[in-house]
Design a protein around this motif. Sequence first.
Motif, short mmCIF file in Angstrom:
data_model
loop_
_atom_site.label_atom_id
_atom_site.label_comp_id
_atom_site.label_asym_id
_atom_site.label_seq_id
_atom_site.Cartn_x
_atom_site.Cartn_y
_atom_site.Cartn_z
N LYS A 1 -1.60 30.82 -9.90
CA LYS A 1 -0.51 29.86 -10.06
C LYS A 1 -0.36 28.96 -8.84
CE LYS A 1 0.84 31.55 -14.03
NZ LYS A 1 0.67 30.78 -15.28
N GLN A 2 -0.86 29.41 -7.68
CA GLN A 2 -0.70 28.63 -6.46
C GLN A 2 -1.84 28.96 -5.51
OE1 GLN A 2 2.26 29.54 -3.19
NE2 GLN A 2 3.32 27.76 -4.09
N VAL A 3 -2.26 27.96 -4.75
CA VAL A 3 -3.30 28.14 -3.74
C VAL A 3 -2.68 27.88 -2.37
CG1 VAL A 3 -5.52 27.32 -2.84
CG2 VAL A 3 -5.15 27.49 -5.31
N GLN A 4 -2.76 28.86 -1.51
CA GLN A 4 -2.25 28.74 -0.14
C GLN A 4 -3.43 28.65 0.82
OE1 GLN A 4 1.11 31.31 1.33
NE2 GLN A 4 -0.40 31.99 2.82
N ILE A 5 -3.50 27.56 1.57
CA ILE A 5 -4.63 27.30 2.45
C ILE A 5 -4.16 27.27 3.89
CG2 ILE A 5 -6.58 25.76 2.89
CD1 ILE A 5 -6.17 24.53 0.18
N ASP A 6 -4.86 28.00 4.75
CA ASP A 6 -4.57 27.92 6.18
C ASP A 6 -4.98 26.55 6.71
OD1 ASP A 6 -3.71 30.46 5.95
OD2 ASP A 6 -5.11 31.36 7.38
N GLY A 7 -4.21 26.05 7.68
CA GLY A 7 -4.52 24.75 8.27
C GLY A 7 -5.91 24.72 8.90
#
Length: 332
Positions: free
Chosen positions: A33-39
């Motif tokens: 449902k969501q993609v969390q990407i590190d900077g």
Amino acid sequence: MASRKESSGAAGSGFGASKGKGKAAATGDSAVKQVQIDGLVVLKIIKHYQEEGQGNEVVQGVLLGLVVDDRLEITNCFPFPQHTEDDADFDEVQYQMEMMRSLRHVNIDHLHVGWYQSTYYGSFVTRALLDSQFSYQHAIEESVVLIYDPIKTAQGSLSLKAYRLTPKLMEVCKEKDFSPEALKKANIAYENMFEEVPIVIKNSYLINVMLWELEKKSGVADRHELLSLASSNHLGKSLQLLMDRVDEMSQDIVKYNTYLRNVSKQQQQKHQYQQRRQQENMQRQSRGEAPLPEEDINKLFKPPQPPPRMDSLLIAGDVLTAFSTQFFIYKC
């Protein structure tokens, strides 16, 4: 795209892992449902393109991370090395395996969760990308493909989008039947081939403080720069690519119309043959002779092969993305 874009052997080699996959499969909803990407991952992708991306040459790499419930966390990545046809001994799958083993030895997330690719003026919807993402998503249900657009990013707006194949398209790709009837039965159109997953970029507190300090020190940009015509070159290239894709779509439409005309012509020939056959049997019956034996009309008139419609859908989707890129450049 080069051959390395098809190599997803590492995806099915046990390096992908997830939590809660059964629940997603049971409900039939998307696994992510969501993609969390590190900077740091975003900076690595940008740096990879700046170092190796030239002209319309795309760069690609592997995404690493883990799945928490319905959120895909991308915490690391590494690029596919650039190599020529002379590097025949280079094993891409073995390269990915060794990279992930090395990361595991130093206690860095090493689970395979997808791949990334740069795009040239928003043109990324191709058959090679479809086949590669199908291989990844078939092996690792939660995998995504990140599309990085350097042109939009150069205009001052970071363009990074995550895509997955829709469940309908996954079923069609499993059957490998891309005929017009199969796509119509599955209700597949270019609008519902890919699903975009929302992206959230996460930074540590120290990085956020540093960015805040840099923002305070940076001067206000000259607003008159917005009136610059420097984007005209990008706009011209984008329009040229858009016209090329429209020409390809037009040629594909001509092929399909030719197929429809051939089918209609053959149907007329079948009808005329059946009428002649019926008249001959009536004449034979009036003379007291036995009717002619029935023949398989499909053997006499072999139906023409329909052109594959998947390429047309991909071109239509690429035209849509190219148009949105052209509109963005014009707006800038």
